[in-house]
Design a protein around this motif. Structure first.
Motif, PDB file in Angstrom:
ATOM      1  N   ASN A 225       0.838  -1.192   0.000  1.00 23.98           N
ATOM      2  CA  ASN A 225       0.000   0.000   0.000  1.00 23.98           C
ATOM      3  C   ASN A 225       0.876   1.247   0.000  1.00 23.98           C
ATOM      4  O   ASN A 225       1.759   1.404   0.841  1.00 23.98           O
ATOM      5  CB  ASN A 225      -0.904   0.010   1.237  1.00 23.98           C
ATOM      6  CG  ASN A 225      -1.576   1.347   1.425  1.00 23.98           C
ATOM      7  OD1 ASN A 225      -2.066   1.947   0.466  1.00 23.98           O
ATOM      8  ND2 ASN A 225      -1.582   1.832   2.655  1.00 23.98           N
ATOM      9  N   LEU A 226       0.615   2.173  -0.927  1.00 23.15           N
ATOM     10  CA  LEU A 226       1.441   3.373  -1.062  1.00 23.15           C
ATOM     11  C   LEU A 226       0.687   4.636  -0.689  1.00 23.15           C
ATOM     12  O   LEU A 226       1.164   5.746  -0.957  1.00 23.15           O
ATOM     13  CB  LEU A 226       1.973   3.463  -2.491  1.00 23.15           C
ATOM     14  CG  LEU A 226       2.957   2.333  -2.844  1.00 23.15           C
ATOM     15  CD1 LEU A 226       3.131   2.195  -4.345  1.00 23.15           C
ATOM     16  CD2 LEU A 226       4.306   2.570  -2.164  1.00 23.15           C
ATOM     17  N   ALA A 227      -0.467   4.486  -0.015  1.00 19.29           N
ATOM     18  CA  ALA A 227      -1.283   5.638   0.369  1.00 19.29           C
ATOM     19  C   ALA A 227      -1.248   5.862   1.873  1.00 19.29           C
ATOM     20  O   ALA A 227      -1.288   4.901   2.657  1.00 19.29           O
ATOM     21  CB  ALA A 227      -2.722   5.442  -0.081  1.00 19.29           C
ATOM     22  N   LEU A 228      -1.222   7.126   2.257  1.00 18.52           N
ATOM     23  CA  LEU A 228      -1.206   7.496   3.675  1.00 18.52           C
ATOM     24  C   LEU A 228      -2.601   7.688   4.263  1.00 18.52           C
ATOM     25  O   LEU A 228      -2.728   7.888   5.474  1.00 18.52           O
ATOM     26  CB  LEU A 228      -0.403   8.789   3.868  1.00 18.52           C
ATOM     27  CG  LEU A 228       1.111   8.673   3.705  1.00 18.52           C
ATOM     28  CD1 LEU A 228       1.739  10.049   3.553  1.00 18.52           C
ATOM     29  CD2 LEU A 228       1.715   7.945   4.909  1.00 18.52           C
ATOM     30  N   HIS A 229      -3.649   7.610   3.444  1.00 17.14           N
ATOM     31  CA  HIS A 229      -4.993   7.960   3.910  1.00 17.14           C
ATOM     32  C   HIS A 229      -5.899   6.746   4.100  1.00 17.14           C
ATOM     33  O   HIS A 229      -7.111   6.910   4.257  1.00 17.14           O
ATOM     34  CB  HIS A 229      -5.648   8.927   2.913  1.00 17.14           C
ATOM     35  CG  HIS A 229      -5.926   8.339   1.571  1.00 17.14           C
ATOM     36  ND1 HIS A 229      -4.944   8.098   0.645  1.00 17.14           N
ATOM     37  CD2 HIS A 229      -7.086   7.913   1.002  1.00 17.14           C
ATOM     38  CE1 HIS A 229      -5.477   7.573  -0.436  1.00 17.14           C
ATOM     39  NE2 HIS A 229      -6.772   7.449  -0.246  1.00 17.14           N
ATOM     40  N   THR A 230      -5.330   5.543   4.122  1.00 20.22           N
ATOM     41  CA  THR A 230      -6.168   4.342   4.194  1.00 20.22           C
ATOM     42  C   THR A 230      -6.159   3.676   5.567  1.00 20.22           C
ATOM     43  O   THR A 230      -6.660   2.567   5.714  1.00 20.22           O
ATOM     44  CB  THR A 230      -5.703   3.323   3.140  1.00 20.22           C
ATOM     45  OG1 THR A 230      -4.348   2.949   3.406  1.00 20.22           O
ATOM     46  CG2 THR A 230      -5.825   3.887   1.730  1.00 20.22           C
TER      47      THR A 230
END
Length: 244
Positions: free
Chosen positions: A23-28
């Motif tokens: 996962n490369l997202a900070l908002h999940t």
């Protein structure tokens, strides 16, 4: 780590990750330090400096970031980005269409990315991104469409399909089980073609390009905890506007 990657112009590479990159997202809801570590590993794998890859705070809008701005925010709120100076760019998705754009400008490649979800696609995020690229002198634009949910899987209410099709007829679709659906990829293809942009749809090593069907890819509909994969463009710089 990569669903697909290739050199698409001299010195310019485009890639789309799979879940092997994490996962490369900070908002999940993921551990922020783990995400930053994965982003750093991705940067090392593509050979760019740590922290050079520009990620966006994507909000399903149509704002386009000028990635060449010296006063660029650390995490810009936008759903597209463009550069004429070789800034490495990323766009995150987990069912929406990641679009990577490459053209030739007066001093070399001009590149961009766009997040084409339902709302952004209908509201004109691709038109805005292409306009910004051409404003930088980009010629011969091509777009690479990465993995996204397909029209046979993206079920929506009938009223939503009707509203979308009234604006972009090519998005109207039917699921494989016979209910109303949207074909975001078809809509993106139609809008880009109408803008005079060549469209490339890669075939990835990890199989199907439908994020819901392919468990090697992130799908919010299938698994909200699967995080985000990304589309990338890099390798065209860095350059400055006053470069020879």
């Amino acid at each position: 780590m990569f669903w697909w990657q290739d050199e698409v112009a001299q010195g310019v590479r485009v890639a789309f990750t799979d879940r092997g990159a994490g996962n490369l997202a900070l908002h999940t809801g993921d551990d922020p330090e783990a995400v930053r570590s994965r982003r750093a590993a991705l940067e090392r794998s593509i050979g760019v400096a740590g922290g050079a890859l520009v990620f966006l705070d994507q909000v399903h809008g149509t704002d386009v970031l000028d990635a060449d701005r010296q006063d660029r925010p650390g995490v810009p709120t936008a759903d597209a980005a463009v550069t004429a100076e070789g800034v490495p760019l990323a766009v995150m998705v987990a069912d929406c269409v990641p679009v990577v754009l490459v053209g030739e400008g007066p001093q070399g490649p001009v590149t961009g990315v766009a997040h084409a979800g339902r709302r952004g696609l209908l509201d004109g995020v691709l038109e805005r991104a292409v306009e910004q690229l051409r404003g930088r002198g980009a010629r011969g634009l091509s777009a690479w469409l990465g993995p996204s949910i397909c029209g046979s899987c993206y079920e929506v209410p009938a009223a939503m399909r009707e509203e979308a099709a009234a604006r972009i007829p090519a998005v109207a679709a039917t699921t494989s089980w016979g209910t109303p659906a949207l074909d975001l990829r078809g809509g993106a293809r139609e809008r880009l073609s109408a803008l005079g942009v060549g469209v490339v749809e890669p075939t990835g090593a990890a199989g199907s390009s439908c994020t819901l069907e392919n468990e090697h890819l992130s799908s919010h509909r299938r698994d909200p905890g699967s995080g985000r994969i990304v589309g990338l463009v890099w390798g065209a710089g860095p350059r400055r506007r006053d470069a020879a």
